[in-house]
Write a protein that holds these residues in place. Structure first.
Motif: not given
Lengths: 370, 262
Positions: B52, B78, B81, B89, B91-96, B105-108, B162
């Motif tokens: 982190k 940010r 990145i 991460y 568990d927090l890689a994708m939105i199901p 393309f989320m965020g891009n 991604r």
């Protein structure tokens, strides 16, 4: 590692039916067809589907649509706004105080009301994202605060809770006519002359069509639906709305400005409530403290009937608009069919429950959860 | 090979204190382009805190971070990145609920101009998503398939693809295999191998020695907030790594009774 093949034998092709089921609008489309079929059979001869009757339920539906689109986008982003109803009462009262009590030009009164209400929406959003409290609680507080003020302010300055004279004050005002006027009168006059729609047969309106034009309220409803639909499905911001409601933390990790998205959507619901209010006061000619009661729940119900998930991340503006249409048609249709109007609430509760159960089932279909 | 190049990231004497708790007490690690650097450690060793600080979530209390030879200060994720450090991460890689293409393309989001409007270019997004998934060996029914229908390993792979697609030079993977089955783990490990061969530096956090040995070029073991040392591939046996992770305690006895499966 296994060789790359063009198809995976463990992924079954899904049937077109299943594919259609996971479209959020499905419930809305089926419901709309069902409701229209029902009332065509039950109240087909009652005048519900004559020009005047259509205008009646279409107006009510358009009102629901305006606030449902705002509530829909916000719910997909994972938040609720319970202050919509109070905001309607408050915004109408602001227009009346500025335009009638203070006598300012109506366009200034309306613009100022939009600025105040959207600022209040931004404050709702700021409190929610800063404190991390559920928006349900934050906007419940706003619900009471705004309702209180929309009674207190006119009581104090006018000694009454109902301010009239808005029609006179708005006479000839360019901005007020954007909300209160009707369009397409020549077309309706022509339709009346041709006998396609009814005309008045006596009185000083003799020869005029029973429906004189399309109210601006409907134009606003259509505009807001198109705007909301394109915003949600065809823009970068739309992707951020889904992401913010789907998993805010995952969205933040890839750089989605989740807080900004949510605050802007709280401002948008406030905008929709204000459009609703300004159309209402310019049509009725008066503002009253109790306007907009329970509208926040009606908006949320329309959105849920339209297929959105209460937990966020999934839904559709078209669905919400169809939900609002169902709502309007049933509310007015029961009246035309001569059914006791209190049964409308029973219907509402039942349909809400069915919609939520159906949506939960559909969510499992999409995510493949068992 | 790795040692002839300058490291892309150097973490020197990183310390991180949370109030009176010393989570990191001087950790130094360097990462070279094209290598897979495994960061091993038992629970509570400070692995998460360490990555982190590398990805900009925490600011180190003491120590310096050099990125491509220059000192860097990351104020938030940010910044990291933008510099080219991407983190996936567990568990927090994708939105199901969102489609693979929307997630990718989320965020891009790619934009195209339609009259006065700038709209989300779904055609481009869908095409690129299908190509990238094919490269990674994932067969999608279509780009609009929801991520929720993918397996855990496939989700990790999509997240890795991604990050690489959007120009990550350093890829930090936080326990990507810890919740996966055998076959899915193999897929993720082979993805790591593909990514490394393109010249990306991979930091692979795990507490599974066998997963680390399968793809790692170098191994750093963390224990109680300190680096216990870095070893190259071939210089160390899995048993030695295991013992270091456990803090030098002999696991031999235990391993004997379990048949060497720890």
């Amino acid at each position: 590692m296994s060789a790359t093949t063009d198809s995976d034998e463990r992924v079954r092709d899904i049937s077109p039916l299943r594919r259609a089921l996971i479209r959020p609008e499905l419930g809305g489309i089926v419901g709309t067809v069902a409701v229209f079929t029902f009332f065509l059979l039950l109240a087909g001869n009652s005048g519900m589907f004559a020009a005047q009757g259509v205008m009646n339920w279409a107006t009510v539906s358009a009102q629901f649509m305006i606030i449902a689109v705002g509530a829909c986008l916000l719910m997909i982003a994972g938040e609720f706004d319970l202050s919509v109803g109070s905001m309607i009462g408050f915004a109408g009262m602001m227009v009346a105080i500025f335009g009638v009590t203070l006598g300012w030009p109506m366009w200034i009164a309306i613009l100022l009301t939009f600025v105040i209400c959207m600022t209040l929406g931004a404050i709702n959003g700021l409190i929610v994202v800063r404190t991390g409290l559920p928006s349900f609680i934050v906007t419940l507080a706003t619900l009471f605060i705004l309702r209180g003020f929309s009674i207190f302010i006119p009581q104090t300055v006018e000694r009454k809770t109902n301010i009239g004279g808005i029609k006179e004050a708005a006479e000839g005002d360019w901005l007020a006519s954007l909300f209160g006027a009707k369009i397409g009168q020549p077309i309706f006059q022509w339709l009346g002359d041709q006998g396609i729609i009814g005309t008045f047969t006596r009185g000083n309106l003799q020869g005029k069509p029973v429906v004189e034009g399309i109210p601006m309220l409907m134009v606003w409803a259509l505009g807001i639906i198109i705007f909301g639909h394109i915003l949600l499905t065809r823009t970068r911001f739309g992707n951020w709305i889904f992401a913010a409601g789907g998993d805010a933390q995952a969205a933040r990790y890839v750089g989605v400005p989740v807080n900004r998205v949510k605050i802007l959507l709280f401002m948008f619901t406030a905008f929709c409530a204000t459009v609703f209010a300004v159309c209402q006061v310019t049509e009725f000619g008066s503002a009253a403290s109790d306007r907009g009661m329970l509208k926040e729940f009606e908006a949320i119900i329309a959105v849920v009937i339209g297929g959105a998930l209460l937990t966020g991340g999934y839904g559709s503006v078209i669905g919400a608009a169809l939900g609002a249409l169902i709502f309007g048609v049933v509310q007015q249709g029961l009246f035309f069919a001569g059914v006791e109007s209190s049964l409308f609430r029973v219907f509402l509760g039942v349909i809400l429950l069915l919609a939520v159960i159906l949506n939960t089932y559909i969510r499992r279909l999409i995510t493949g959860e068992r | 090979m790795a040692e002839t190049q300058t490291p892309i990231v150097q973490m020197k004497g990183i310390e991180k204190h949370f109030g009176s708790v010393i989570a990191l007490a001087g950790v130094s690690v360097d990462v070279h382009p094209g290598e897979c650097h495994c960061l091993l450690g038992d629970n509570g060793a400070g692995k998460s805190t360490f990555i982190k600080t590398m990805s900009g979530v925490h600011k180190p209390t003491r120590g310096e971070i050099l990125f491509e030879g220059a000192e860097m200060q990351f104020d938030d994720p940010r910044d990291a990145i933008t510099a080219g450090i991407a983190t996936v991460y567990q568990d927090l890689a994708m939105i199901p609920l969102m489609s693979v293409s929307r997630n990718f393309f989320m965020g891009n989001e790619p934009l195209k101009r339609v009259g006065p409007l700038k709209l989300f270019d779904h055609e481009f997004a869908n095409r690129v998503t299908m190509e990238e998934m094919k490269k990674m060996g994932i067969n999608l029914r279509g780009p609009d398939q929801a991520v929720g229908t993918l397996s855990g390993g496939e989700r990790q792979t999509v997240a890795i693809a991604r990050a690489v697609h959007f120009g990550a030079k350093v890829l930090i993977l936080d326990e990507p295999t810890s919740a996966l089955g055998v076959r899915q783990t193999a897929n993720v490990l082979s993805t790591i191998d593909k990514v490394r061969k393109t010249g990306v530096a991979v930091v692979f956090i795990t507490h599974n020695v066998r997963h680390a040995m399968a793809v790692g070029d170098r191994f750093t073991v963390l224990n109680r907030g300190k680096t216990l040392g870095t070893a190259k591939r071939g210089e160390i046996t899995p048993e030695e790594l295991q013992d270091m992770m456990a803090g030098g305690q002999e696991l031999v006895a235990l391993e004997g009774s379990l048949g060497g499966t720890v």
